[in-house]
Design a protein around this motif. Structure first.
Motif, PDB file in Angstrom:
ATOM      1  N   PRO A  73       0.816  -1.219   0.000  1.00 26.79           N
ATOM      2  CA  PRO A  73       0.000   0.000   0.000  1.00 26.79           C
ATOM      3  C   PRO A  73       0.851   1.272   0.000  1.00 26.79           C
ATOM      4  O   PRO A  73       0.920   1.977   0.994  1.00 26.79           O
ATOM      5  CB  PRO A  73      -0.806  -0.138   1.301  1.00 26.79           C
ATOM      6  CG  PRO A  73       0.079  -0.930   2.211  1.00 26.79           C
ATOM      7  CD  PRO A  73       0.886  -1.852   1.335  1.00 26.79           C
ATOM      8  N   GLY A  74       1.501   1.536  -1.106  1.00 30.16           N
ATOM      9  CA  GLY A  74       2.328   2.738  -1.247  1.00 30.16           C
ATOM     10  C   GLY A  74       2.898   2.755  -2.649  1.00 30.16           C
ATOM     11  O   GLY A  74       2.765   1.782  -3.385  1.00 30.16           O
ATOM     12  N   PRO A  75       3.538   3.864  -3.042  1.00 31.20           N
ATOM     13  CA  PRO A  75       4.122   3.923  -4.381  1.00 31.20           C
ATOM     14  C   PRO A  75       5.381   3.055  -4.488  1.00 31.20           C
ATOM     15  O   PRO A  75       6.300   3.213  -3.689  1.00 31.20           O
ATOM     16  CB  PRO A  75       4.467   5.402  -4.571  1.00 31.20           C
ATOM     17  CG  PRO A  75       4.459   5.999  -3.219  1.00 31.20           C
ATOM     18  CD  PRO A  75       3.699   5.116  -2.284  1.00 31.20           C
ATOM     19  N   VAL A  76       5.380   2.126  -5.429  1.00 31.77           N
ATOM     20  CA  VAL A  76       6.517   1.219  -5.629  1.00 31.77           C
ATOM     21  C   VAL A  76       6.939   1.318  -7.097  1.00 31.77           C
ATOM     22  O   VAL A  76       6.110   1.141  -7.985  1.00 31.77           O
ATOM     23  CB  VAL A  76       6.140  -0.250  -5.328  1.00 31.77           C
ATOM     24  CG1 VAL A  76       7.352  -1.171  -5.469  1.00 31.77           C
ATOM     25  CG2 VAL A  76       5.529  -0.396  -3.938  1.00 31.77           C
ATOM     26  N   ASP A  77       8.206   1.624  -7.347  1.00 26.37           N
ATOM     27  CA  ASP A  77       8.636   1.729  -8.746  1.00 26.37           C
ATOM     28  C   ASP A  77       8.991   0.341  -9.301  1.00 26.37           C
ATOM     29  O   ASP A  77       8.943  -0.656  -8.581  1.00 26.37           O
ATOM     30  CB  ASP A  77       9.766   2.755  -8.926  1.00 26.37           C
ATOM     31  CG  ASP A  77      11.093   2.306  -8.331  1.00 26.37           C
ATOM     32  OD1 ASP A  77      11.270   1.086  -8.098  1.00 26.37           O
ATOM     33  OD2 ASP A  77      11.957   3.171  -8.111  1.00 26.37           O
ATOM     34  N   SER A  78       9.356   0.291 -10.582  1.00 24.32           N
ATOM     35  CA  SER A  78       9.529  -1.007 -11.231  1.00 24.32           C
ATOM     36  C   SER A  78      10.778  -1.750 -10.739  1.00 24.32           C
ATOM     37  O   SER A  78      10.924  -2.944 -10.956  1.00 24.32           O
ATOM     38  CB  SER A  78       9.569  -0.851 -12.755  1.00 24.32           C
ATOM     39  OG  SER A  78      10.577   0.069 -13.097  1.00 24.32           O
ATOM     40  N   ASP A  79      11.689  -1.042 -10.028  1.00 21.71           N
ATOM     41  CA  ASP A  79      12.849  -1.724  -9.441  1.00 21.71           C
ATOM     42  C   ASP A  79      12.530  -2.299  -8.060  1.00 21.71           C
ATOM     43  O   ASP A  79      13.378  -2.955  -7.449  1.00 21.71           O
ATOM     44  CB  ASP A  79      14.026  -0.747  -9.291  1.00 21.71           C
ATOM     45  CG  ASP A  79      14.551  -0.298 -10.647  1.00 21.71           C
ATOM     46  OD1 ASP A  79      14.500  -1.104 -11.594  1.00 21.71           O
ATOM     47  OD2 ASP A  79      14.972   0.869 -10.753  1.00 21.71           O
ATOM     48  N   ASN A  95      14.584  -0.581  -1.048  1.00 23.65           N
ATOM     49  CA  ASN A  95      14.205  -1.560  -2.049  1.00 23.65           C
ATOM     50  C   ASN A  95      13.584  -2.782  -1.380  1.00 23.65           C
ATOM     51  O   ASN A  95      14.279  -3.650  -0.857  1.00 23.65           O
ATOM     52  CB  ASN A  95      15.419  -1.968  -2.900  1.00 23.65           C
ATOM     53  CG  ASN A  95      14.967  -2.754  -4.122  1.00 23.65           C
ATOM     54  OD1 ASN A  95      14.172  -3.689  -4.015  1.00 23.65           O
ATOM     55  ND2 ASN A  95      15.444  -2.352  -5.293  1.00 23.65           N
ATOM     56  N   VAL A  96      12.257  -2.827  -1.396  1.00 20.69           N
ATOM     57  CA  VAL A  96      11.529  -3.868  -0.678  1.00 20.69           C
ATOM     58  C   VAL A  96      11.709  -5.227  -1.357  1.00 20.69           C
ATOM     59  O   VAL A  96      11.748  -6.265  -0.693  1.00 20.69           O
ATOM     60  CB  VAL A  96      10.040  -3.458  -0.512  1.00 20.69           C
ATOM     61  CG1 VAL A  96       9.355  -3.294  -1.822  1.00 20.69           C
ATOM     62  CG2 VAL A  96       9.266  -4.440   0.349  1.00 20.69           C
ATOM     63  N   ALA A  97      11.877  -5.230  -2.679  1.00 21.16           N
ATOM     64  CA  ALA A  97      12.076  -6.496  -3.404  1.00 21.16           C
ATOM     65  C   ALA A  97      13.412  -7.137  -2.999  1.00 21.16           C
ATOM     66  O   ALA A  97      13.473  -8.337  -2.701  1.00 21.16           O
ATOM     67  CB  ALA A  97      12.020  -6.260  -4.907  1.00 21.16           C
ATOM     68  N   ASP A  98      14.481  -6.324  -2.950  1.00 16.64           N
ATOM     69  CA  ASP A  98      15.808  -6.843  -2.557  1.00 16.64           C
ATOM     70  C   ASP A  98      15.794  -7.349  -1.117  1.00 16.64           C
ATOM     71  O   ASP A  98      16.355  -8.405  -0.803  1.00 16.64           O
ATOM     72  CB  ASP A  98      16.879  -5.744  -2.685  1.00 16.64           C
ATOM     73  CG  ASP A  98      17.236  -5.472  -4.142  1.00 16.64           C
ATOM     74  OD1 ASP A  98      16.744  -6.214  -5.017  1.00 16.64           O
ATOM     75  OD2 ASP A  98      17.975  -4.494  -4.385  1.00 16.64           O
ATOM     76  N   SER A 155       4.211   1.245 -13.627  1.00 17.00           N
ATOM     77  CA  SER A 155       4.566   1.670 -12.268  1.00 17.00           C
ATOM     78  C   SER A 155       4.956   3.141 -12.229  1.00 17.00           C
ATOM     79  O   SER A 155       4.712   3.837 -11.250  1.00 17.00           O
ATOM     80  CB  SER A 155       5.744   0.848 -11.734  1.00 17.00           C
ATOM     81  OG  SER A 155       5.401  -0.508 -11.648  1.00 17.00           O
ATOM     82  N   GLY A 156       5.577   3.607 -13.305  1.00 11.21           N
ATOM     83  CA  GLY A 156       6.018   5.000 -13.367  1.00 11.21           C
ATOM     84  C   GLY A 156       7.367   5.209 -12.710  1.00 11.21           C
ATOM     85  O   GLY A 156       7.887   4.317 -12.045  1.00 11.21           O
ATOM     86  N   SER A 157       7.935   6.417 -12.875  1.00  8.71           N
ATOM     87  CA  SER A 157       9.312   6.667 -12.439  1.00  8.71           C
ATOM     88  C   SER A 157       9.453   6.712 -10.925  1.00  8.71           C
ATOM     89  O   SER A 157      10.505   6.398 -10.385  1.00  8.71           O
ATOM     90  CB  SER A 157       9.832   7.964 -13.052  1.00  8.71           C
ATOM     91  OG  SER A 157       9.029   9.044 -12.645  1.00  8.71           O
TER      92      SER A 157
END
Ligand SMILES: [Zn+2]
Length: 313
Positions: A73-79, A95-98, A155-157
């Motif tokens: 629930p927040g803005p997340v970019d494509s990385d 970086n939540v994915a990393d 996702s946008g910048s």
């Protein structure tokens, strides 16, 4: 080549998780509480523990699993960088994915904004199945949005792609939106926006006989009253549809989708809401967009886990 993927949808009170086949079949779903106290530090470790436990329980090897996708629930970019998630008490950009990948012993992880991810889920196996260009708007407590272009999630910048709820549809509005601006679509077409419009309409017409002036009302009560033929409720519905139709007509001129999907709690009130949106949409849409199809979402609360799984596939 793996056969399974995990889909994770993080909400303010609970985290929904799903194990999927790569074809989009839900094998099993479950949920865990979101422990957002302590600055939300426990959320990702809790998720990782739950995923690894399920992986072990199902006897899946590293090779069996393609990866895990997570909607937030927040803005997340494509990385996979998240900027802030107020509901999770996350203040920092990271970086939540990393981070989650590390906790999952190197499993491939992709992250996205929850509303964007829900749109991806609907476009994958839901009401947008087979469509490559889709706009989805989620009408809940707030208004979320997701845009799929040529099969890919926008996702946008800075991760704010598809933030349909905060396009300005009335620059003259003086009330302040949750985001700090004025006149956002969310102020008119969310469940709370509908109740706000209702209260204004009742205040302006204190003597009108209506089903709506007995008690505190919800957005669903408004739609029930519309179906019962209540004139005041119909005027509220007309205003809701005006702002949403206007906003979506402008979005359509940018994206030119095949399909616009209406999801979220408000959409559960049924087909009664649709004509108010589509008639206003047609009024404002560019001629080549006028015939854009409208449907209601079909995956309900599971849209997020489906879309999250699709992120890694
Ligand atoms: Zn706003």
């Amino acid at each position: 080549m793996g056969k399974y993927a995990f889909g994770i949808d993080v909400g303010g009170t609970s985290v929904k998780l799903g194990l999927f086949t790569v074809e989009g079949e839900l094998v099993e779903k479950w949920s865990i509480p979101t422990r957002s106290d302590n600055g939300g530090k426990d959320i990702l470790p809790d998720i990782a523990k739950s995923v690894l436990k399920k992986k072990e329980e199902k006897n899946l090897s590293d090779e069996d699993v393609v990866g895990a996708g997570i909607g937030l629930p927040g803005p997340v970019d494509s990385d996979g960088v998240i900027r802030k998630a107020v509901n999770l008490h996350w203040e920092n950009t990271f970086n939540v994915a990393d981070e989650l990948s590390k906790l999952l012993n190197g499993m491939k992880v992709k992250a996205g904004n929850d509303a964007n991810v829900a749109a991806l889920g609907e476009a994958w196996v839901g009401s947008g199945k087979g469509c490559k260009d889709v706009v989805m708007v989620t009408l809940g407590t707030g208004v979320g949005g997701g845009i799929i272009v040529d099969g890919n999630m926008l996702s946008g910048s800075t991760g704010a792609g598809g933030e349909i709820g905060h396009i300005c549809v009335d620059p003259s509005e003086t009330a302040v939106c949750n985001c700090g601006n004025h006149g956002c679509l969310e102020q008119f077409s969310s469940a709370t926006g509908i109740v706000r419009l209702l209260e204004k309409e009742i205040a302006a017409n204190p003597d009108e006989h209506t089903l709506m002036n007995e008690k505190k009302h919800t957005a669903k009560d408004v739609w029930d009253a519309v179906e019962a033929g209540d004139a005041l409720a119909k005027r509220v519905a007309e205003q809701f549809g005006y702002y949403l139709g206007f906003g979506l007509a402008n979005i359509a001129s940018v994206v030119n989708p095949e399909l616009i999907i209406i999801g979220g709690g408000v959409s559960m009130s049924g087909d009664v809401i649709m004509p108010f949106i589509t008639e206003n949409f047609k009024k404002f849409a560019f001629h080549a967009c006028k015939d854009t199809k409208f449907v209601r979402a079909v995956l309900g609360n599971d849209g997020g886990i489906f879309g999250a799984a699709k992120l890694v596939l």
